[in-house]
Design an enzyme around this catalytic site. Structure first.
Site, PDB file in Angstrom:
ATOM      1  N   CYS A  18       0.760  -1.349  -0.133  1.00  0.00           N
ATOM      2  CA  CYS A  18      -0.023   0.130  -0.005  1.00  0.00           C
ATOM      3  C   CYS A  18       0.750   1.423   0.071  1.00  0.00           C
ATOM      4  O   CYS A  18       0.424   2.470  -0.451  1.00  0.00           O
ATOM      5  CB  CYS A  18      -0.869   0.088   1.095  1.00  0.00           C
ATOM      6  SG  CYS A  18      -2.298  -1.104   1.081  1.00  0.00           S
ATOM      7  N   CYS A  37      15.840 -23.524  18.057  1.00  0.00           N
ATOM      8  CA  CYS A  37      15.792 -22.086  18.026  1.00  0.00           C
ATOM      9  C   CYS A  37      15.085 -21.834  19.365  1.00  0.00           C
ATOM     10  O   CYS A  37      15.124 -22.618  20.543  1.00  0.00           O
ATOM     11  CB  CYS A  37      14.809 -21.589  16.921  1.00  0.00           C
ATOM     12  SG  CYS A  37      13.289 -22.011  17.042  1.00  0.00           S
TER      13      CYS A  37
END
Lengths: 346, 81
Positions: free
Chosen positions: A180, A308
């Protein structure tokens, strides 16, 4: 409950639905074009708890569509301004302000206490991260996206199990589809589409009919047409779905392995600062981005374990290593967070 | 058969729908065929990594067969919000 009298009176909603709404919590990711209408209506209608995730400040060029903010808000954090605005209109709502960017490193933790997420973001990276975190945690979410005079709305990871990756399996490169900021957006369009998201949120939370679960709504504001596409679960193996599609090891089993297997190859795919703050001895730190980009010499016959913070980034890494490098890789479920929770020192 | 265009495909092709007649005499018999024909005519579409197709409002796979009266929708992802 007096303030909700008009919707409690509504046939097909009523006191029972109102109570469900009051008992629910929604994490709204993005307090911009889509997030503003979602937050305003969920707040006004009596949603118990709203989390606002946004690390941006208000800019003058936001005001034509993000109608909750004032000229005096320019330069201030959106999440703070939104919280003030919403509390002034409904002091019963519990609001959590989270001035962070939602991504794989914090997403699963942010989702912890929420029943539902709203994807009100404006970029593909965030959209895929939201999808993957919601899938990993089993949280449904309401998706919407805009381009030109059009909008898309759907409910993902709900009963049908259909996710964003079933519809758009491959993340587009940044230049492929304009956003946008580059392409422009008419102020009222996110207002319309964001309100559709609020409607879907209420349907999920209160158990109303007609949910866009397994369906993609395409809205054209110029023609005033709405088209509903019936979606299908993809037959193609997803880059990241629930545990059974990639090989993984439970936190408990992994802790045992650590004690017995001194030659274990372990890759930690967190960022360097996270790694420095505490890691498993003998692990090698290769952040996910680096791992996916570089021509690192990882070739090894041995099985590689990947860890992780919460298990989301490592799942992506495992998927990558299996597919692109033909390696035998195993994901450590729940990551460092779960190991720590069960008392492991790092 | 009529092809409805959404998002970036509407921008690339410059209109909101397209009839397969403009694609020449070859009649596509599957979604895969159709996509190949359209991409040949509008090469910019080749750059899209994800492009979903619906046939008569049902999400379709590359193998989904097509008949003359089908209505196709090209649905790319959109990022704005």
């Amino acid at each position: 409950m007096k303030r909700y009298n008009r919707q409690i009176r509504l046939k097909g909603f009523g006191m029972e639905a109102q109570k469900k709404l009051s008992a629910s919590s929604v994490l709204v990711v993005g307090a911009g074009g889509l997030g503003v209408p979602v937050l305003q209506y969920l707040n006004a209608m009596g949603t118990g708890c709203l989390g606002i995730v946004d690390d941006d400040v208000v800019e003058l060029s936001n005001l034509h569509r993000q109608v909750m903010y004032s000229e005096a808000d320019v330069g201030k954090y959106k999440a703070d301004c939104a919280s003030r605005f919403l509390q002034a209109r409904n002091s019963e709502t519990t609001i959590e302000v989270i001035k962070e960017r939602f991504d794989l490193s914090n997403g699963e933790n942010l989702l912890h206490d929420y029943d539902l997420l709203i994807d009100a973001t404006d970029n593909f990276q965030a959209r895929y991260d939201i999808n993957d975190c919601c899938v990993a945690r089993g949280v449904p979410y309401v998706y919407a996206g805009l381009q030109g005079f059009e909008g898309q709305v759907s409910v993902f990871n709900h009963h049908s199990g259909i996710t964003y990756r079933d519809v758009f399996p491959v993340p587009p490169s940044p230049l492929e589809i304009p956003d946008c900021n580059t392409n422009g957006v008419l102020g009222v369009l996110p207002g319309i589409i964001g309100n559709f998201q609020a409607m879907e949120a209420v349907k999920i939370l209160c158990g109303l009919d007609g949910l866009l679960d397994g369906k993609l709504l395409l809205f054209d504001a110029l023609q005033h047409t709405q088209r509903i596409i019936r979606l299908k679960k993809s037959a193609v193996k997803q880059a990241l779905t629930k545990g059974d599609e990639i090989e993984s090891v439970s936190s408990a089993a992994f802790r045992k392995l650590l004690k017995t297997n001194s030659n274990m190859k372990l890759i930690d795919v967190r960022e360097p600062d996270e790694y420095e703050a505490g890691h498993i001895e003998g692990s090698r730190n290769i952040p996910l981005d680096t791992l996916q980009k570089s021509e690192l010499d990882l070739a090894t016959e041995a099985t590689v374990y990947v860890i992780c913070a919460s298990g989301v980034r490592s799942a992506r890494a495992v998927s990558f290593l299996q597919r692109e490098k033909n390696m035998k890789a195993i994901n450590v479920d729940g990551g460092m967070n779960k190991l720590k929770k069960y008392g492991m020192d790092t | 058969m009529e092809i409805l265009l959404f998002g970036i495909t509407r921008e690339i092709i410059g209109q909101s729908s397209l009839n397969t007649e403009v694609l020449g005499t070859d009649k596509p018999t599957t979604v895969k065929d159709l996509l190949a024909l359209i991409k040949e005519r509008f090469p910019a579409l080749k750059n899209l990594s994800s492009l979903s197709v619906a046939v008569n409002n049902d999400y379709a796979s590359p193998e989904t067969p097509l008949t003359e009266n089908d209505e196709i929708a090209l649905i790319p992802p959109v990022s704005g919000g």
